[in-house]
Every structure is written in structure tokens, then in C-alpha cells.
Scaffold this motif. Structure first.
Motif, PDB file in Angstrom:
ATOM      1  N   ASN A  47       0.823  -1.208   0.000  1.00 49.81           N
ATOM      2  CA  ASN A  47       0.000   0.000   0.000  1.00 49.81           C
ATOM      3  C   ASN A  47       0.860   1.262   0.000  1.00 49.81           C
ATOM      4  N   GLY A  48       2.019   1.187   0.662  1.00 48.05           N
ATOM      5  CA  GLY A  48       2.938   2.322   0.656  1.00 48.05           C
ATOM      6  C   GLY A  48       3.452   2.621  -0.751  1.00 48.05           C
ATOM      7  N   LEU A  49       3.757   1.569  -1.513  1.00 48.51           N
ATOM      8  CA  LEU A  49       4.210   1.745  -2.898  1.00 48.51           C
ATOM      9  C   LEU A  49       3.120   2.368  -3.769  1.00 48.51           C
ATOM     10  N   ILE A  50       1.874   1.972  -3.537  1.00 52.26           N
ATOM     11  CA  ILE A  50       0.763   2.555  -4.295  1.00 52.26           C
ATOM     12  C   ILE A  50       0.643   4.049  -4.006  1.00 52.26           C
ATOM     13  N   ILE A  51       0.735   4.430  -2.730  1.00 52.02           N
ATOM     14  CA  ILE A  51       0.652   5.857  -2.358  1.00 52.02           C
ATOM     15  C   ILE A  51       1.803   6.636  -2.988  1.00 52.02           C
ATOM     16  N   LEU A  52       3.014   6.070  -2.922  1.00 52.95           N
ATOM     17  CA  LEU A  52       4.181   6.730  -3.509  1.00 52.95           C
ATOM     18  C   LEU A  52       4.046   6.862  -5.024  1.00 52.95           C
ATOM     19  N   ALA A  53       3.609   5.782  -5.678  1.00 49.06           N
ATOM     20  CA  ALA A  53       3.459   5.796  -7.141  1.00 49.06           C
ATOM     21  C   ALA A  53       2.450   6.851  -7.575  1.00 49.06           C
ATOM     22  N   PRO A  68      -6.853  -5.673   3.319  1.00 47.92           N
ATOM     23  CA  PRO A  68      -5.826  -4.643   3.107  1.00 47.92           C
ATOM     24  C   PRO A  68      -4.569  -5.177   2.409  1.00 47.92           C
ATOM     25  N   MET A  69      -4.228  -6.451   2.658  1.00 43.54           N
ATOM     26  CA  MET A  69      -3.048  -7.037   2.028  1.00 43.54           C
ATOM     27  C   MET A  69      -3.292  -7.308   0.543  1.00 43.54           C
ATOM     28  N   MET A  70      -4.522  -7.708   0.199  1.00 50.74           N
ATOM     29  CA  MET A  70      -4.837  -8.072  -1.189  1.00 50.74           C
ATOM     30  C   MET A  70      -5.026  -6.868  -2.100  1.00 50.74           C
ATOM     31  N   ASN A  71      -5.469  -5.738  -1.558  1.00 55.90           N
ATOM     32  CA  ASN A  71      -5.785  -4.569  -2.394  1.00 55.90           C
ATOM     33  C   ASN A  71      -4.645  -4.125  -3.307  1.00 55.90           C
ATOM     34  N   PRO A  72      -3.387  -4.015  -2.812  1.00 52.03           N
ATOM     35  CA  PRO A  72      -2.300  -3.611  -3.712  1.00 52.03           C
ATOM     36  C   PRO A  72      -2.099  -4.574  -4.878  1.00 52.03           C
TER      37      PRO A  72
END
Length: 317
Positions: A44-50, A285-289
Motif C-alpha cells: 500500500n505504501g508503494l501505491i501511495i508513492l506511485a 488490506p493485504m490483497m488490495n495492492p
């Protein structure tokens, strides 16, 4: 631990029994949940950063997705770190204040996920059913409003339950057969009259589920109608592909609600509730990314660029 009061005793801490009371299973649970926690936070952190670093993704859909990813990181962080600490220290205690705080944030972030899924469905409805007016309807002011509203409503829901719980007295029993402080279990432990709490829990819980679900349902009814009217096969595929990731997350989220709480199960009720809690606070939450990165071409491209940039920076002298 008990503290003497005037006419009764009140509890200063609770005991969280966790997912299992078998000593030999504790190491496995620790490794499993630590792994899931790290995957969730990193993914999820990578998604926010991207989304933050790629200007191409500065659109309403990805603004809502970034909020969902932040809510997912926060949701899993309210319960799993405490569970891991309890397993590591072989302690099951949590203070009264920490328990109430944890309950507040668990309620808030589960409600935020619900509301954000509804908002994201509305965004797809506007994009597919009113493409020419999309930028006019989803202007920055409206997007900010649609982003803030789930957080405001979710805090109101959590605050309502918390304030009602604070007036209750907890007497002898202080053991929770769970890995976090669950509102329904706390109500069972109380020796006060919980009729108002249970009524509010039922009504508010129903509204938190029904309002976003109704918005999602009606949005997709209109989306399907609009897509079927499109004579182009390529147009149909493009329309469905833009909402495929969101629909998958919706099916996972509400499929869990239906599977755990509406279908009869031979499992013990406590076990059923634990499975439901793990699905909502850990698995989803783990599957969403993975869902958004695997099914979304733009997100895959943004993540690829982000990872390439990080590798390049690491290799620089």
C-alpha cells in the motif's frame, strides 16, 4: 487488574486471548502475521508513492485509491502490531485506555473502507456514464469533498460507539477471546445495561454497510447498462477494465460480509467472528495492492517506474 470504586469494581486492563491458545502455534502465527503486515504496509505504501510521484495518476480515481491504501495501512496497524508484541512478550494484557483507543480506530478504518468503496463506485459511474461531463462533475472541489466525507462520517461512527461505551461499567470478567478489542465482545463483558449500545451498533452498522453498498449497486447497474449500449467490443472491454480492480475489491469485501455473517456455518461463533476480523483487518488490506497493480495497466506502469527509480538511486555511487 481491578480498581476499587465506591459501589463496584472497574477494570484497568483486559486480556486478549489472541487467535489461538496453543503454545506451539504462537511462532507460526507470529511469522504469518508479521509477513502479512509487512506485505500490506510495503504494498500500500508503494501505491501511495506511485500515485504521489506520477503526475499522470493525479486523477480522482487514484486520489480515492491513495486514501484507501492509507486507510488499509492504518487499519492493519491498529491491531496486528499489538498482537505480535503480545506473542513476542508472552503477555496478553492491554490497558483499558489502549483497548478503547484500539476499538475506536478499528471501527473508524473499517467504516472508511466501506465509504471509500462507495465513493470509488460513484467515480466510475460518472467516468463511464457521463464521460463528456466527467471533468466538470469531478472537479477538484468535489473530489476533496468526496475524500473528506468518508473520514468525517467514519470518525462520527467511531466516536458515537466510543462515547456510549465509556459510560459502561466492567466488573469481574476482563478476558476477550480475540486478537484486538472488539466492540461486540466488550459489550458482552459489561455488567451495565447495554441495550442502547446494542441498538446503536445494529442501526449504525446497518447504515455503514447499506449506504455504500446501495451506491455501489446502483452505480454498477447504470455502468452495465451504459456498457451494453456501446456497440464497440473494444469500448465495452475498456469500460469494464477501468472498473475491474474496484469491482474485485468490492466482491472481496462484501463477499466476506455475506460469507461470514449471513451464511450458516458449522464453525463456533467465536471462530467465525475471528475469521471475519482477520479478513477485514488483515487479508483485504493485504490483497488490495495486488488487485490494483495486477489489473490496472496505469498502476503497473507507475509502480514499474517507481521501482526502477529506486534501483537507479541505490546503484548510484
Amino acid at each position: 487488574m481491578m480498581q476499587p470504586g465506591r459501589n463496584q469494581t472497574t477494570i484497568s486492563e483486559f486480556l486478549l486471548l489472541g487467535l489461538s491458545n496453543q503454545p506451539e502455534e504462537q511462532k507460526l502465527l507470529f511469522v504469518l502475521f508479521l509477513g502479512m503486515y509487512l506485505v500490506t504496509v510495503v504494498g500500500n505504501g508503494l501505491i501511495i508513492l506511485a500515485i504521489g510521484l506520477d503526475s499522470y495518476l493525479h486523477t480522482p480515481m487514484y486520489l480515492f485509491l491513495a486514501n484507501l491504501s492509507f486507510a488499509d495501512i492504518s487499519s492493519i496497524s491498529t491491531s496486528v502490531p499489538k498482537m505480535l508484541m503480545n506473542i513476542h512478550t508472552k503477555s496478553q494484557s492491554i490497558s483499558y485506555e489502549s483497548c478503547i483507543t484500539q476499538m475506536y480506530f478499528v471501527i473508524m478504518f473499517v467504516a472508511i473502507d466501506n465509504f471509500l468503496l462507495g465513493v470509488m463506485a460513484y467515480d466510475r459511474f460518472v467516468a463511464i456514464c457521463h464521460p463528456l461531463n466527467y471533468k466538470t462533475i469531478m472537479q477538484p472541489r468535489i473530489c476533496i469533498f468526496l475524500t473528506v466525507i468518508p473520514w468525517v462520517f467514519s470518525n462520527i461512527v467511531a466516536m458515537t460507539h466510543t462515547l456510549l461505551l465509556l459510560r459502561l461499567i466492567f466488573c469481574d470478567s476482563h478476558t476477550l477471546p480475540h486478537f484486538f478489542c472488539d466492540l461486540a465482545l466488550l459489550l458482552k463483558l459489561s455488567c451495565s445495561d447495554t441495550m442502547i449500545n446494542e441498538l446503536v451498533l445494529f442501526i449504525v452498522g446497518l447504515l455503514v454497510i447499506i449506504i455504500p453498498f446501495a451506491l455501489i449497486l446502483f452505480s454498477y447497474i447504470y455502468i452495465v447498462r451504459a456498457v451494453l449500449r456501446n456497440s464497440s467490443t473494444e469500448g465495452k472491454w475498456k469500460a469494464f477494465s477501468t472498473c475491474g480492480s474496484h469491482l474485485t475489491v468490492v466482491l472481496l469485501f462484501y463477499g466476506t460480509i455475506i460469507g461470514i455473517y449471513f451464511f450458516p456455518s458449522s464453525a463456533h461463533r467465536d471462530d467465525r467472528d475471528k475469521i471475519g476480523a482477520v479478513m477485514f483487518t488483515v487479508v483485504t488490506p493485504m490483497m488490495n495492492p495486488f488487485i490494483y497493480s495486477l489489473k490496472n495497466k496505469d498502476m503497473k506502469g507507475a509502480l514499474r517506474k517507481l521501482i526502477s527509480r529506486k534501483v537507479f538511486l541505490l546503484l548510484m555511487p
